[in-house]
Design an enzyme around this catalytic site. Structure first.
Site, short mmCIF file in Angstrom:
data_model
loop_
_atom_site.label_atom_id
_atom_site.label_comp_id
_atom_site.label_asym_id
_atom_site.label_seq_id
_atom_site.Cartn_x
_atom_site.Cartn_y
_atom_site.Cartn_z
CG HIS A 151 -2.06 -0.98 1.07
ND1 HIS A 151 -3.16 -0.99 1.90
CD2 HIS A 151 -2.27 -1.98 0.18
CE1 HIS A 151 -3.99 -1.94 1.54
NE2 HIS A 151 -3.47 -2.57 0.49
CD GLU B 35 -1.49 4.19 3.61
OE1 GLU B 35 -2.62 4.36 4.09
OE2 GLU B 35 -1.29 3.45 2.61
CB ALA C 121 -13.79 -6.12 -46.83
NE ARG D 209 -5.23 -10.81 -23.56
CZ ARG D 209 -5.15 -11.74 -24.51
NH1 ARG D 209 -4.33 -12.78 -24.34
NH2 ARG D 209 -5.87 -11.63 -25.60
CG ASP E 299 -10.11 -13.04 -33.57
OD1 ASP E 299 -10.36 -13.19 -34.78
OD2 ASP E 299 -10.10 -11.92 -33.02
N GLY F 276 -15.46 -8.85 -29.51
CA GLY F 276 -15.34 -8.01 -30.68
C GLY F 276 -16.14 -6.72 -30.63
N GLY G 48 -19.16 -2.39 -28.20
CA GLY G 48 -20.20 -1.39 -28.36
C GLY G 48 -21.27 -1.48 -27.28
#
Length: 356
Positions: free
Chosen positions: A54, A56, A170, A190, A206, A274, A279
Protein backbone atom coordinates in the site's frame (compact mmCIF):
# COMPACT_ATOMS: atom_id res chain seq x y z
CA UNK A 1 -9.13 15.57 13.56
CA UNK A 2 -9.19 19.16 12.37
CA UNK A 3 -8.23 21.70 9.77
CA UNK A 4 -5.65 24.50 10.11
CA UNK A 5 -3.49 23.24 7.25
CA UNK A 6 -0.39 25.17 6.19
CA UNK A 7 1.15 25.70 2.75
CA UNK A 8 3.67 23.00 3.67
CA UNK A 9 0.81 20.59 4.40
CA UNK A 10 -0.81 21.37 1.03
CA UNK A 11 2.48 20.90 -0.85
CA UNK A 12 2.99 17.52 0.85
CA UNK A 13 -0.51 16.29 0.01
CA UNK A 14 -0.08 17.49 -3.58
CA UNK A 15 3.07 15.34 -3.73
CA UNK A 16 1.02 12.39 -2.44
CA UNK A 17 -1.63 12.97 -5.12
CA UNK A 18 1.07 13.08 -7.81
CA UNK A 19 2.50 9.83 -6.45
CA UNK A 20 -0.96 8.21 -6.56
CA UNK A 21 -1.10 8.77 -10.32
CA UNK A 22 1.89 6.44 -10.73
CA UNK A 23 -0.45 3.53 -10.02
CA UNK A 24 -2.84 1.68 -12.31
CA UNK A 25 -6.60 1.96 -12.26
CA UNK A 26 -8.61 -1.13 -11.55
CA UNK A 27 -9.73 -3.19 -8.58
CA UNK A 28 -8.31 -0.74 -6.05
CA UNK A 29 -8.35 3.05 -5.74
CA UNK A 30 -5.29 5.08 -6.68
CA UNK A 31 -3.53 6.00 -3.42
CA UNK A 32 -0.38 8.00 -2.83
CA UNK A 33 1.61 8.91 0.28
CA UNK A 34 4.29 11.43 1.16
CA UNK A 35 6.52 11.38 4.23
CA UNK A 36 7.90 14.79 5.21
CA UNK A 37 10.77 14.92 7.69
CA UNK A 38 11.41 17.60 10.29
CA UNK A 39 14.01 19.21 8.02
CA UNK A 40 11.68 19.20 4.99
CA UNK A 41 12.85 16.10 3.09
CA UNK A 42 10.00 14.39 1.19
CA UNK A 43 9.72 10.69 0.31
CA UNK A 44 6.73 9.47 -1.71
CA UNK A 45 5.12 6.09 -2.29
CA UNK A 46 2.12 4.71 -4.14
CA UNK A 47 -0.02 1.61 -4.44
CA UNK A 48 0.98 -0.20 -7.64
CA UNK A 49 -1.95 -2.64 -7.70
CA UNK A 50 -3.47 -5.71 -6.09
CA UNK A 51 -0.95 -7.53 -3.90
CA UNK A 52 1.59 -4.69 -3.97
CA UNK A 53 2.55 -2.61 -0.95
CA UNK A 54 0.00 0.00 0.00
CA UNK A 55 1.09 3.60 -0.52
CA UNK A 56 1.90 4.16 3.16
CA UNK A 57 3.99 1.00 3.42
CA UNK A 58 5.74 1.80 0.13
CA UNK A 59 6.70 5.30 1.37
CA UNK A 60 7.82 3.93 4.75
CA UNK A 61 10.00 1.26 3.11
CA UNK A 62 11.64 3.85 0.84
CA UNK A 63 12.22 6.22 3.77
CA UNK A 64 13.78 3.46 5.84
CA UNK A 65 16.17 2.57 3.01
CA UNK A 66 17.21 6.24 2.93
CA UNK A 67 17.79 6.29 6.70
CA UNK A 68 15.05 8.85 7.32
CA UNK A 69 14.10 9.53 10.96
CA UNK A 70 10.43 8.54 10.85
CA UNK A 71 9.86 9.33 14.52
CA UNK A 72 9.93 13.06 13.74
CA UNK A 73 8.13 12.88 10.38
CA UNK A 74 4.57 13.44 9.16
CA UNK A 75 2.82 11.03 6.81
CA UNK A 76 0.41 12.47 4.23
CA UNK A 77 -1.86 10.04 2.39
CA UNK A 78 -4.66 10.54 -0.12
CA UNK A 79 -6.95 7.97 1.53
CA UNK A 80 -7.45 7.01 5.16
CA UNK A 81 -4.96 4.28 6.17
CA UNK A 82 -6.56 0.84 6.24
CA UNK A 83 -6.83 -1.12 9.46
CA UNK A 84 -7.55 -4.63 8.14
CA UNK A 85 -5.63 -7.63 6.85
CA UNK A 86 -5.97 -8.31 3.12
CA UNK A 87 -3.19 -9.43 0.79
CA UNK A 88 -0.99 -7.14 2.86
CA UNK A 89 -1.07 -6.14 6.52
CA UNK A 90 -2.91 -3.08 7.86
CA UNK A 91 -1.30 0.27 7.15
CA UNK A 92 -2.17 1.43 10.66
CA UNK A 93 0.19 -1.22 12.05
CA UNK A 94 2.95 -0.25 9.60
CA UNK A 95 2.62 3.37 10.70
CA UNK A 96 2.76 2.40 14.39
CA UNK A 97 5.74 0.11 13.84
CA UNK A 98 7.58 2.92 12.05
CA UNK A 99 6.98 5.29 14.98
CA UNK A 100 5.41 8.02 12.82
CA UNK A 101 3.82 10.53 15.23
CA UNK A 102 1.47 12.37 12.83
CA UNK A 103 -0.77 11.39 9.92
CA UNK A 104 -2.78 13.62 7.58
CA UNK A 105 -5.21 11.99 5.16
CA UNK A 106 -7.38 13.55 2.47
CA UNK A 107 -10.44 11.32 2.37
CA UNK A 108 -12.06 8.83 4.76
CA UNK A 109 -12.20 5.26 3.46
CA UNK A 110 -15.85 4.39 2.98
CA UNK A 111 -15.23 0.65 2.55
CA UNK A 112 -16.67 -1.14 5.59
CA UNK A 113 -13.69 -3.48 5.84
CA UNK A 114 -10.99 -0.86 5.49
CA UNK A 115 -12.59 2.15 7.20
CA UNK A 116 -11.72 3.47 10.64
CA UNK A 117 -7.95 3.59 10.38
CA UNK A 118 -7.82 7.21 11.50
CA UNK A 119 -9.61 6.41 14.74
CA UNK A 120 -7.36 3.40 15.33
CA UNK A 121 -4.27 5.59 15.03
CA UNK A 122 -5.72 8.34 17.23
CA UNK A 123 -6.47 5.81 19.97
CA UNK A 124 -2.78 4.87 20.20
CA UNK A 125 -1.61 8.46 20.40
CA UNK A 126 -0.88 9.32 16.76
CA UNK A 127 -1.92 12.87 15.88
CA UNK A 128 -4.45 12.53 13.05
CA UNK A 129 -5.88 15.23 10.82
CA UNK A 130 -8.12 14.81 7.76
CA UNK A 131 -9.82 16.69 4.95
CA UNK A 132 -6.80 18.25 3.22
CA UNK A 133 -7.28 18.11 -0.60
CA UNK A 134 -10.42 16.06 -0.05
CA UNK A 135 -12.02 17.07 -3.35
CA UNK A 136 -8.89 16.33 -5.36
CA UNK A 137 -8.62 12.88 -3.83
CA UNK A 138 -12.30 12.16 -4.48
CA UNK A 139 -11.98 13.27 -8.11
CA UNK A 140 -8.96 11.02 -8.65
CA UNK A 141 -11.02 7.90 -7.87
CA UNK A 142 -14.48 9.04 -8.95
CA UNK A 143 -14.82 6.38 -11.66
CA UNK A 144 -13.59 3.65 -9.33
CA UNK A 145 -16.21 4.75 -6.79
CA UNK A 146 -18.96 4.58 -9.46
CA UNK A 147 -18.07 0.92 -10.12
CA UNK A 148 -17.94 0.10 -6.40
CA UNK A 149 -21.31 1.76 -5.73
CA UNK A 150 -22.85 -0.10 -8.67
CA UNK A 151 -21.55 -3.43 -7.28
CA UNK A 152 -19.77 -4.24 -10.54
CA UNK A 153 -16.14 -4.66 -11.62
CA UNK A 154 -14.11 -1.70 -12.87
CA UNK A 155 -14.25 -1.96 -16.68
CA UNK A 156 -11.27 -1.32 -18.95
CA UNK A 157 -12.03 -1.43 -22.68
CA UNK A 158 -9.33 -2.35 -25.21
CA UNK A 159 -9.74 -1.19 -28.81
CA UNK A 160 -7.33 -2.24 -31.57
CA UNK A 161 -8.05 -0.52 -34.85
CA UNK A 162 -6.77 0.94 -38.10
CA UNK A 163 -6.50 4.68 -38.71
CA UNK A 164 -10.00 4.63 -40.21
CA UNK A 165 -11.45 2.83 -37.18
CA UNK A 166 -11.62 -0.73 -38.51
CA UNK A 167 -11.14 -3.84 -36.37
CA UNK A 168 -10.99 -6.18 -39.35
CA UNK A 169 -10.67 -6.04 -43.12
CA UNK A 170 -13.61 -6.71 -45.43
CA UNK A 171 -12.67 -10.40 -45.63
CA UNK A 172 -12.65 -10.68 -41.82
CA UNK A 173 -8.88 -10.85 -41.34
CA UNK A 174 -7.62 -8.98 -38.28
CA UNK A 175 -4.38 -10.67 -37.16
CA UNK A 176 -2.49 -8.53 -36.84
CA UNK A 177 -3.65 -4.95 -37.31
CA UNK A 178 -1.55 -3.64 -34.44
CA UNK A 179 2.17 -4.08 -33.81
CA UNK A 180 4.13 -6.48 -31.63
CA UNK A 181 4.76 -3.61 -29.18
CA UNK A 182 1.02 -2.97 -28.86
CA UNK A 183 0.30 -6.64 -28.30
CA UNK A 184 2.95 -6.83 -25.59
CA UNK A 185 1.37 -3.86 -23.82
CA UNK A 186 -2.06 -5.48 -24.11
CA UNK A 187 -0.71 -8.66 -22.50
CA UNK A 188 0.63 -6.56 -19.63
CA UNK A 189 -2.88 -5.14 -19.21
CA UNK A 190 -4.23 -8.68 -19.08
CA UNK A 191 -1.89 -9.49 -16.21
CA UNK A 192 -3.33 -6.60 -14.15
CA UNK A 193 -7.01 -7.56 -14.38
CA UNK A 194 -9.16 -10.23 -12.79
CA UNK A 195 -10.80 -11.31 -16.05
CA UNK A 196 -10.52 -10.80 -19.81
CA UNK A 197 -13.83 -10.76 -21.70
CA UNK A 198 -14.60 -11.54 -25.33
CA UNK A 199 -17.86 -12.26 -27.11
CA UNK A 200 -18.77 -15.59 -28.65
CA UNK A 201 -18.06 -14.23 -32.15
CA UNK A 202 -14.46 -13.34 -31.31
CA UNK A 203 -14.02 -16.60 -29.41
CA UNK A 204 -15.03 -18.48 -32.56
CA UNK A 205 -13.30 -16.41 -35.25
CA UNK A 206 -9.99 -15.56 -33.52
CA UNK A 207 -9.65 -18.64 -31.28
CA UNK A 208 -7.89 -16.66 -28.51
CA UNK A 209 -6.38 -18.12 -25.35
CA UNK A 210 -6.88 -14.92 -23.29
CA UNK A 211 -3.71 -15.61 -21.33
CA UNK A 212 -1.14 -12.98 -20.35
CA UNK A 213 2.22 -13.71 -22.04
CA UNK A 214 5.59 -12.03 -22.43
CA UNK A 215 7.34 -11.22 -25.72
CA UNK A 216 8.61 -14.82 -25.92
CA UNK A 217 5.14 -16.32 -25.46
CA UNK A 218 5.79 -17.40 -21.87
CA UNK A 219 2.99 -17.06 -19.34
CA UNK A 220 3.30 -14.10 -16.99
CA UNK A 221 3.10 -14.65 -13.24
CA UNK A 222 -0.46 -13.39 -12.89
CA UNK A 223 -3.19 -14.75 -15.15
CA UNK A 224 -6.74 -13.41 -15.69
CA UNK A 225 -9.89 -15.48 -15.75
CA UNK A 226 -10.91 -16.09 -19.41
CA UNK A 227 -14.55 -15.08 -19.89
CA UNK A 228 -16.86 -15.44 -22.89
CA UNK A 229 -20.13 -13.51 -22.96
CA UNK A 230 -22.96 -14.59 -25.28
CA UNK A 231 -25.43 -17.39 -25.80
CA UNK A 232 -23.78 -19.26 -28.69
CA UNK A 233 -21.75 -22.35 -27.86
CA UNK A 234 -17.98 -22.30 -28.31
CA UNK A 235 -16.37 -24.43 -31.05
CA UNK A 236 -15.47 -27.68 -29.23
CA UNK A 237 -11.85 -27.64 -30.37
CA UNK A 238 -11.17 -23.99 -29.53
CA UNK A 239 -8.66 -22.95 -26.90
CA UNK A 240 -11.35 -21.47 -24.65
CA UNK A 241 -13.64 -24.50 -24.95
CA UNK A 242 -10.76 -26.81 -24.01
CA UNK A 243 -9.72 -24.65 -21.06
CA UNK A 244 -11.55 -25.89 -17.93
CA UNK A 245 -11.03 -22.46 -16.37
CA UNK A 246 -13.06 -20.61 -19.02
CA UNK A 247 -16.21 -18.97 -17.69
CA UNK A 248 -18.99 -18.82 -20.30
CA UNK A 249 -21.62 -16.30 -19.20
CA UNK A 250 -24.60 -17.22 -21.33
CA UNK A 251 -26.32 -13.87 -21.60
CA UNK A 252 -26.48 -10.89 -23.93
CA UNK A 253 -27.13 -8.55 -21.03
CA UNK A 254 -23.96 -6.61 -20.18
CA UNK A 255 -25.09 -5.64 -16.69
CA UNK A 256 -26.09 -9.23 -15.89
CA UNK A 257 -22.66 -10.45 -17.01
CA UNK A 258 -20.89 -7.88 -14.82
CA UNK A 259 -23.13 -8.77 -11.87
CA UNK A 260 -22.18 -12.45 -12.24
CA UNK A 261 -18.48 -11.62 -12.34
CA UNK A 262 -18.81 -9.32 -9.32
CA UNK A 263 -20.56 -12.11 -7.41
CA UNK A 264 -17.52 -14.29 -8.11
CA UNK A 265 -15.19 -11.69 -6.62
CA UNK A 266 -13.88 -10.22 -9.89
CA UNK A 267 -13.17 -6.52 -9.36
CA UNK A 268 -11.50 -5.50 -12.63
CA UNK A 269 -12.23 -6.71 -16.16
CA UNK A 270 -10.64 -6.05 -19.54
CA UNK A 271 -13.11 -6.12 -22.45
CA UNK A 272 -11.27 -7.09 -25.64
CA UNK A 273 -14.09 -7.47 -28.13
CA UNK A 274 -15.34 -8.01 -30.68
CA UNK A 275 -16.97 -4.83 -31.94
CA UNK A 276 -20.51 -5.81 -30.92
CA UNK A 277 -19.48 -6.67 -27.35
CA UNK A 278 -17.37 -3.51 -27.02
CA UNK A 279 -20.20 -1.39 -28.36
CA UNK A 280 -22.64 -2.89 -25.86
CA UNK A 281 -20.39 -1.95 -22.93
CA UNK A 282 -20.13 1.64 -24.17
CA UNK A 283 -23.88 1.78 -24.81
CA UNK A 284 -24.53 0.57 -21.27
CA UNK A 285 -22.39 3.38 -19.84
CA UNK A 286 -20.19 0.97 -17.86
CA UNK A 287 -16.78 1.64 -19.44
CA UNK A 288 -14.43 3.27 -16.92
CA UNK A 289 -11.14 3.32 -18.85
CA UNK A 290 -10.11 2.97 -22.50
CA UNK A 291 -6.87 1.84 -24.11
CA UNK A 292 -7.06 2.36 -27.87
CA UNK A 293 -4.24 0.97 -30.03
CA UNK A 294 -4.32 2.68 -33.44
CA UNK A 295 -2.25 1.26 -36.28
CA UNK A 296 -0.90 3.36 -39.18
CA UNK A 297 -2.97 1.63 -41.86
CA UNK A 298 -6.22 2.24 -43.70
CA UNK A 299 -8.51 -0.73 -44.30
CA UNK A 300 -11.41 0.92 -46.09
CA UNK A 301 -14.48 -1.36 -46.15
CA UNK A 302 -14.35 -3.64 -43.16
CA UNK A 303 -15.74 -4.07 -39.70
CA UNK A 304 -15.77 -0.98 -37.45
CA UNK A 305 -14.10 -1.32 -34.06
CA UNK A 306 -17.36 -0.45 -32.26
CA UNK A 307 -20.87 -1.51 -33.29
CA UNK A 308 -24.41 -1.08 -32.03
CA UNK A 309 -24.12 2.34 -30.40
CA UNK A 310 -27.06 3.86 -32.31
CA UNK A 311 -25.43 7.30 -32.37
CA UNK A 312 -26.98 9.47 -35.08
CA UNK A 313 -25.80 12.98 -34.19
CA UNK A 314 -22.98 14.82 -32.45
CA UNK A 315 -25.26 15.55 -29.51
CA UNK A 316 -25.46 11.80 -28.80
CA UNK A 317 -21.71 11.22 -28.95
CA UNK A 318 -19.74 9.70 -26.10
CA UNK A 319 -17.13 12.30 -25.21
CA UNK A 320 -13.72 11.22 -23.97
CA UNK A 321 -11.15 12.87 -21.71
CA UNK A 322 -7.48 11.98 -21.18
CA UNK A 323 -6.96 9.70 -18.19
CA UNK A 324 -5.13 11.54 -15.41
CA UNK A 325 -2.69 8.81 -14.37
CA UNK A 326 1.02 9.28 -14.98
CA UNK A 327 0.88 7.33 -18.24
CA UNK A 328 0.64 9.81 -21.16
CA UNK A 329 -2.81 10.10 -22.70
CA UNK A 330 -1.18 9.59 -26.11
CA UNK A 331 2.06 7.65 -26.60
CA UNK A 332 3.95 5.67 -29.23
CA UNK A 333 4.15 1.87 -29.27
CA UNK A 334 6.34 0.89 -32.17
CA UNK A 335 4.53 2.21 -35.25
CA UNK A 336 1.20 2.43 -33.38
CA UNK A 337 -0.33 5.18 -31.29
CA UNK A 338 -1.71 4.24 -27.86
CA UNK A 339 -4.46 6.45 -26.44
CA UNK A 340 -5.44 6.25 -22.77
CA UNK A 341 -8.83 7.87 -22.20
CA UNK A 342 -11.99 7.77 -20.11
CA UNK A 343 -15.60 8.67 -20.91
CA UNK A 344 -16.25 12.32 -20.05
CA UNK A 345 -18.63 12.74 -17.09
CA UNK A 346 -22.24 12.85 -18.27
CA UNK A 347 -21.48 12.02 -21.90
CA UNK A 348 -22.08 8.27 -21.97
CA UNK A 349 -25.33 7.00 -23.44
CA UNK A 350 -27.90 5.47 -21.15
CA UNK A 351 -30.20 3.46 -23.47
CA UNK A 352 -32.72 1.03 -22.11
CA UNK A 353 -31.29 -1.96 -23.99
CA UNK A 354 -27.81 -3.07 -22.91
CA UNK A 355 -27.77 -6.42 -24.66
CA UNK A 356 -25.35 -7.74 -27.27
Amino acid sequence: MGAGFSDRDTAAMTAALDAARQGHRGANPLVGAAIVTADGQTVTGFHAGAGALHAEADAIAKAQRLGVDLTSSTLYVTLEPCSHYGRTGPCTQAIRDAGIPEVVFALPDSHDVAAGGGAVLAEVGVRVRSGLCRQESAALNARWRVAVNAARPFVTAKIAQSLDGRAAAADGTSQWITSRESREHAHLLRSRVGAVIVGTGTASSDNPKLTARDSHGRLLGTQPLPVVVGVSSLPPGSHLARNPGTLHVRTRDVRAALAELHAQGIQHVLVEGGPTLLGSFFAAGVVDEIFCYQAPMILGPGRPSLEGLNISSLSESIGLVPDDTAQPAVSQLGPDVLMHFAPAPGSAQSPSDFTI
